[in-house]
Scaffold this active site. Structure first.
Site, mmCIF file in Angstrom:
data_model
loop_
_atom_site.group_PDB
_atom_site.id
_atom_site.type_symbol
_atom_site.label_atom_id
_atom_site.label_comp_id
_atom_site.label_asym_id
_atom_site.label_seq_id
_atom_site.Cartn_x
_atom_site.Cartn_y
_atom_site.Cartn_z
ATOM 1 N N ASN A 1 -3.312 -6.684 8.804
ATOM 2 C CA ASN A 1 -4.189 -6.532 7.640
ATOM 3 C C ASN A 1 -4.234 -7.814 6.807
ATOM 4 O O ASN A 1 -5.264 -8.124 6.200
ATOM 5 C CB ASN A 1 -3.769 -5.318 6.794
ATOM 6 C CG ASN A 1 -2.516 -5.554 5.977
ATOM 7 O OD1 ASN A 1 -2.566 -6.093 4.879
ATOM 8 N ND2 ASN A 1 -1.375 -5.156 6.516
ATOM 9 N N CYS B 1 3.159 5.712 8.608
ATOM 10 C CA CYS B 1 2.184 5.842 7.522
ATOM 11 C C CYS B 1 1.350 7.103 7.741
ATOM 12 O O CYS B 1 0.877 7.349 8.858
ATOM 13 C CB CYS B 1 1.275 4.618 7.505
ATOM 14 S SG CYS B 1 -0.176 4.781 6.426
ATOM 15 N N CYS C 1 0.856 -1.179 0.000
ATOM 16 C CA CYS C 1 0.000 0.000 0.000
ATOM 17 C C CYS C 1 0.895 1.233 0.000
ATOM 18 O O CYS C 1 2.126 1.137 0.092
ATOM 19 C CB CYS C 1 -0.923 0.001 1.224
ATOM 20 S SG CYS C 1 -0.032 0.174 2.801
ATOM 21 N N SER D 1 1.280 -9.773 10.317
ATOM 22 C CA SER D 1 0.624 -8.649 9.657
ATOM 23 C C SER D 1 -0.879 -8.669 9.929
ATOM 24 O O SER D 1 -1.597 -9.567 9.483
ATOM 25 C CB SER D 1 0.868 -8.705 8.140
ATOM 26 O OG SER D 1 0.012 -7.817 7.457
ATOM 27 N N SER E 1 1.839 -5.400 3.102
ATOM 28 C CA SER E 1 3.294 -5.399 3.284
ATOM 29 C C SER E 1 3.967 -6.569 2.566
ATOM 30 O O SER E 1 5.099 -6.915 2.871
ATOM 31 C CB SER E 1 3.627 -5.441 4.785
ATOM 32 O OG SER E 1 2.999 -6.542 5.416
ATOM 33 N N HIS F 1 -0.852 -5.000 19.029
ATOM 34 C CA HIS F 1 -0.331 -4.492 17.761
ATOM 35 C C HIS F 1 0.408 -3.175 17.987
ATOM 36 O O HIS F 1 -0.058 -2.314 18.741
ATOM 37 C CB HIS F 1 -1.485 -4.291 16.774
ATOM 38 C CG HIS F 1 -1.034 -4.132 15.358
ATOM 39 N ND1 HIS F 1 -0.496 -2.956 14.871
ATOM 40 C CD2 HIS F 1 -1.029 -5.001 14.322
ATOM 41 C CE1 HIS F 1 -0.186 -3.112 13.599
ATOM 42 N NE2 HIS F 1 -0.490 -4.342 13.238
ATOM 43 N N GLU G 1 0.801 -0.533 16.152
ATOM 44 C CA GLU G 1 0.041 0.664 15.782
ATOM 45 C C GLU G 1 -0.911 1.060 16.901
ATOM 46 O O GLU G 1 -1.054 2.245 17.233
ATOM 47 C CB GLU G 1 -0.755 0.439 14.503
ATOM 48 C CG GLU G 1 -1.585 1.665 14.111
ATOM 49 C CD GLU G 1 -2.600 1.403 13.015
ATOM 50 O OE1 GLU G 1 -3.675 2.023 13.057
ATOM 51 O OE2 GLU G 1 -2.323 0.581 12.111
ATOM 52 N N CYS H 1 -8.195 2.886 6.762
ATOM 53 C CA CYS H 1 -7.718 3.457 5.504
ATOM 54 C C CYS H 1 -8.405 2.812 4.299
ATOM 55 O O CYS H 1 -8.877 1.671 4.347
ATOM 56 C CB CYS H 1 -6.199 3.341 5.393
ATOM 57 S SG CYS H 1 -5.598 1.713 4.933
#
Length: 281
Positions: A223, A96, A12, A221, A265, A124, A126, A193
Site C-alpha cells: 500500500n 485484518c 489503519c 509494503s 503500517s 504478496h 495477502e 478497503c
C-alpha cells in the site's frame, strides 16, 4: 518550508488491531510468542518485537509446540493455517478483518461455480492467502493489460476481486473492461478497503498542489508503494523512504511546499520525525 501532511497517513484499523493482538499475547508472558511472517510490513516495528523475543517464522512447520503463533495482518493460505495448527501450542488470528472478508467472499463465489480473476501482486503474502481460497480456479494479474491477454470464455461465470491495497482507479478500469466482455456472467467483489481508497485520494489531491511528495513506509509494503505510484502519476516528484534520515536537504532545494503521507503500517513516530525534518529545511 511548508509541509502539508495527509490526515489519514499511518496505521489503519487492520494494522492497529493486529498489533493490539500481538501486544496482548506478549503481555500474558505465559508462553513463547512467534508470528508467521512479518506481522506488518514495517522494519522498525519488526525490530521492536524482535527485541521483545517475538520470533518471526518463515514456515508454519518452523513453529515449536510450546509457542503461541500469531497470524499476520495479511492473512495466510488455508493449507498453511492447517499446518500451523498442528505445529504449535495455539494459533491467534490477527488477519485484518477486510482481508478475512475478501477471503470468505472469494470462497463463497468459488462455491457457486465462479472462476476467480484476482487483481494483485504475485509475491504478496495477502495474495497467496486469497488465491488459496480459489484453488485452481483462478487467474492472477497485476494490470489491465495483463488481463487482456487472458482468454475469457462465454461459458464460464467469473468473479472479479482485488488485493485489499490495490489501486482503486485501475480496478474500476478493469471492472469496466470485464463488464463489456462478460456482462451478466461477472460477479464483482468490492475488496479494496476504504482506508486504501482514502489514502490514495489524499495522496493524489496533495500531489497536485505541492512541489514534491514524501511517502514514508516500508519498501515491502504494497500500500505504501502504491501511494508513491499514484503521487508520481500526477507528475509530482516523489520520494519513498522508510526513515527521514534517507532524505537530503539538497533534494528539496528551491521548493516551498512539500506533501507528506505514509503507508498503513508506518508508525506515527516516524511520520512525525519526517515532518519535523522537512519543516526544518
Amino acid at each position: 518550508m511548508e509541509v502539508r501532511r495527509a490526515k489519514t497517513s499511518g496505521f489503519c484499523f487492520g494494522v492497529s488491531l493486529a498489533l493490539e493482538k500481538l501486544d496482548a499475547e506478549v503481555e500474558k508472558n505465559d508462553a513463547k510468542i512467534a508470528t508467521l511472517g512479518p506481522i506488518i510490513h514495517n522494519p522498525q516495528v519488526l525490530e521492536q518485537y524482535k527485541n521483545m523475543n517475538v520470533r518471526c517464522l518463515e514456515h508454519a512447520d518452523d513453529a515449536n509446540k510450546d509457542e503461541r503463533v500469531i497470524i499476520r495482518a495479511h492473512g495466510i493460505p488455508r493449507e498453511t493455517e492447517t499446518t500451523l495448527t498442528d505445529s504449535c501450542k495455539e494459533v491467534v488470528d490477527a488477519t485484518c478483518p477486510k482481508v478475512k472478508r475478501a477471503q470468505l467472499g472469494i470462497y463463497n463465489m468459488i462455491g457457486k461455480g465462479c472462476f476467480l480473476l484476482l487483481y494483485g501482486e504475485k509475491d504478496h503474502p495477502e495474495v497467496r492467502g486469497l488465491m488459496s481460497y480459489a484453488g485452481d480456479r483462478a487467474f492472477l494479474f497485476n494490470s489491465l493489460e495483463e488481463l487482456k491477454k487472458f482468454p475469457l470464455s462465454a461459458d464460464i461465470d467469473y468473479c472479479l476481486a482485488a488485493q485489499t491495497t490495490q489501486d482503486r482507479e485501475e480496478f474500476s478500469r478493469i471492472d469496466e473492461y470485464l463488464q463489456e466482455k462478460l456482462a451478466e456472467r461477472l460477479q464483482v467483489l468490492n475488496t479494496i478497503c476504504n482506508a486504501t481508497r482514502e489514502r490514495q485520494q489524499e495522496a493524489i489531491a496533495l500531489a497536485k498542489k505541492v512541489d514534491a511528495m514524501v511517502v514514508v513506509g516500508g519498501y515491502s509494503s504494497g500500500n505504501t508503494r502504491r501511494l508513491a505510484d499514484v503521487s508520481r502519476a500526477q507528475g509530482c516528484l516523489t520520494f519513498h523512504v522508510e526513515r527521514p534520515e534517507e532524505l537530503s536537504a539538497s533534494d528539496f532545494k528551491g521548493m516551498k511546499v512539500v506533501g507528506l503521507t505514509a503507508g498503513a503500517s508506518t508508525p506515527r513516530s516516524i511520520i512525525d520525525a519526517t515532518e519535523e525534518f522537512l519543516k526544518n529545511l
